[in-house]
Design a protein around this motif. Structure first.
Motif, mmCIF file in Angstrom:
data_model
loop_
_atom_site.group_PDB
_atom_site.id
_atom_site.type_symbol
_atom_site.label_atom_id
_atom_site.label_comp_id
_atom_site.label_asym_id
_atom_site.label_seq_id
_atom_site.Cartn_x
_atom_site.Cartn_y
_atom_site.Cartn_z
ATOM 1 N N ILE A 22 47.188 -27.190 46.548
ATOM 2 C CA ILE A 22 47.776 -26.426 47.652
ATOM 3 C C ILE A 22 46.918 -25.184 47.953
ATOM 4 O O ILE A 22 46.770 -24.790 49.116
ATOM 5 C CB ILE A 22 49.236 -26.068 47.328
ATOM 6 C CG1 ILE A 22 50.093 -27.343 47.400
ATOM 7 C CG2 ILE A 22 49.784 -25.011 48.274
ATOM 8 C CD1 ILE A 22 51.412 -27.263 46.703
ATOM 9 N N LYS A 23 46.332 -24.595 46.916
ATOM 10 C CA LYS A 23 45.414 -23.470 47.141
ATOM 11 C C LYS A 23 44.257 -23.879 48.036
ATOM 12 O O LYS A 23 43.818 -23.122 48.912
ATOM 13 C CB LYS A 23 44.873 -22.967 45.799
ATOM 14 C CG LYS A 23 45.752 -21.938 45.122
ATOM 15 C CD LYS A 23 45.051 -21.365 43.899
ATOM 16 C CE LYS A 23 45.927 -20.295 43.258
ATOM 17 N NZ LYS A 23 45.283 -19.715 42.061
ATOM 18 N N LEU A 24 43.762 -25.108 47.822
ATOM 19 C CA LEU A 24 42.660 -25.617 48.647
ATOM 20 C C LEU A 24 43.112 -25.816 50.090
ATOM 21 O O LEU A 24 42.356 -25.551 51.033
ATOM 22 C CB LEU A 24 42.116 -26.919 48.061
ATOM 23 C CG LEU A 24 41.414 -26.791 46.707
ATOM 24 C CD1 LEU A 24 41.020 -28.169 46.173
ATOM 25 C CD2 LEU A 24 40.175 -25.900 46.829
ATOM 26 N N LEU A 25 44.364 -26.309 50.266
ATOM 27 C CA LEU A 25 44.907 -26.469 51.623
ATOM 28 C C LEU A 25 44.955 -25.115 52.336
ATOM 29 O O LEU A 25 44.591 -24.998 53.512
ATOM 30 C CB LEU A 25 46.314 -27.071 51.568
ATOM 31 C CG LEU A 25 46.453 -28.555 51.243
ATOM 32 C CD1 LEU A 25 47.919 -28.933 51.082
ATOM 33 C CD2 LEU A 25 45.808 -29.411 52.328
ATOM 34 N N VAL A 26 45.407 -24.099 51.608
ATOM 35 C CA VAL A 26 45.491 -22.746 52.179
ATOM 36 C C VAL A 26 44.094 -22.231 52.503
ATOM 37 O O VAL A 26 43.862 -21.634 53.574
ATOM 38 C CB VAL A 26 46.221 -21.805 51.198
ATOM 39 C CG1 VAL A 26 46.055 -20.350 51.631
ATOM 40 C CG2 VAL A 26 47.703 -22.169 51.125
ATOM 41 N N LYS A 27 43.166 -22.477 51.604
ATOM 42 C CA LYS A 27 41.795 -21.964 51.776
ATOM 43 C C LYS A 27 41.148 -22.508 53.041
ATOM 44 O O LYS A 27 40.402 -21.800 53.742
ATOM 45 C CB LYS A 27 40.959 -22.328 50.552
ATOM 46 C CG LYS A 27 39.625 -21.612 50.480
ATOM 47 C CD LYS A 27 38.936 -21.907 49.158
ATOM 48 C CE LYS A 27 37.608 -21.168 49.087
ATOM 49 N NZ LYS A 27 36.914 -21.415 47.802
ATOM 50 N N VAL A 54 51.820 -27.982 57.676
ATOM 51 C CA VAL A 54 50.582 -28.362 56.988
ATOM 52 C C VAL A 54 49.838 -29.305 57.921
ATOM 53 O O VAL A 54 50.373 -30.342 58.326
ATOM 54 C CB VAL A 54 50.868 -29.049 55.641
ATOM 55 C CG1 VAL A 54 49.558 -29.535 55.002
ATOM 56 C CG2 VAL A 54 51.582 -28.093 54.688
ATOM 57 N N ASP A 55 48.625 -28.890 58.296
ATOM 58 C CA ASP A 55 47.831 -29.662 59.265
ATOM 59 C C ASP A 55 48.633 -29.932 60.540
ATOM 60 O O ASP A 55 48.556 -31.018 61.123
ATOM 61 C CB ASP A 55 47.332 -30.972 58.658
ATOM 62 C CG ASP A 55 46.211 -30.743 57.644
ATOM 63 O OD1 ASP A 55 45.384 -29.833 57.869
ATOM 64 O OD2 ASP A 55 46.170 -31.466 56.631
#
Length: 247
Positions: A22-27, A54-55
């Motif tokens: 999820i951190k990567l999604l936020v990044k 999300v997306d």
């Protein structure tokens, strides 16, 4: 439900991966809260008020899930096992992240109604010995089950370990004829849940259960349209009836 919770916890609980994923999604800017890109995956959000995507797809958050399972034989009532299939192995991937567990247990060779949830408080109340939540079973029994057994069960029978059961309601649907290899068919309602209790109660009166199926637990009745091995979510009426069990 809490007023606010961490965004990464909400997304993980909604099936969007681990906290590191999820951190990567936020990044990469895939997550927004109220139309604004998120910079901190640990920020506090209110799932009832905040619009989270999300997306570009809206996130629908649910804290608890309640599933009715028509448990087949050969599957054990556990969350994991090294040898046998468990009831969780019967679920679709859409429920994998909810960390569901069975409320109580049915023996490996027993089929029928089993509730799966991640609501620990509701499960505790349904299983509490102080609540005496009734459970009804259908069984086929080797032996002629009759009025003597009805009276014995109504008074409580002594199991093999000396435990005396609470009074139970035995309804004889058909008295079998052992000399013709004909089984008796019964319904039995008990107010407790000792290990192998139904089988041991019949053993106490000299008979043997050869087929066992749970058909109800408290106000919840097995849906006759639900195929063995399948689940469905509880209706709002079913859920409210369960919640009111412990009020």
């Amino acid at each position: 439900m809490k007023t606010t919770l961490r965004l990464d916890k909400l997304l993980a609980h909604s099936g969007f991966g681990t906290r590191s994923e999820i951190k990567l999604l936020v990044k990469r800017g895939a997550v927004t809260v109220n139309e604004k890109p998120v910079k901190d995956s640990g920020m506090q959000v209110n799932p009832d008020r905040d619009r989270i995507t999300v997306d570009g797809d809206p996130v629908s958050y649910r804290e608890f899930v309640y599933l009715m399972l028509n448990k087949p034989q050969g599957v054990i009532s556990a969350t994991e096992d090294t040898r046998d299939r468990t009831v969780l192995d019967l679920l679709g991937d859409e429920y994998a992240h909810f960390e569901l567990f069975p409320v109580g247990r049915l023996d490996k060779d027993t089929e029928g109604l089993l509730l799966l949830t991640n609501d620990g408080k509701l499960a505790h109340n349904l299983l509490s010995p102080r609540k005496h939540v009734p459970k009804t079973y259908f069984a086929e029994v080797d032996g002629a089950v009759g009025s003597d057994d009805v009276q014995a069960f109504a008074a409580g029978v002594t199991l093999d370990d000396g435990y005396e059961t609470m009074p139970a309601q035995l309804n004889v649907l058909h008295t079998g004829k052992p000399e013709q290899n004909e089984l008796s068919r019964i319904e039995l309602t008990i107010m407790e849940g000792k290990f192998h209790q139904v089988k041991r109660m019949f053993e106490a009166v000299g008979k043997k259960v050869v087929f066992l199926k749970r058909i109800s637990m408290g106000p919840l009745t097995l849906d006759p349209e639900l195929p063995k091995g399948n689940t469905r979510e509880l209706t709002e009426d079913e859920l409210q009836a369960l919640i009111h069990v412990h009020e």
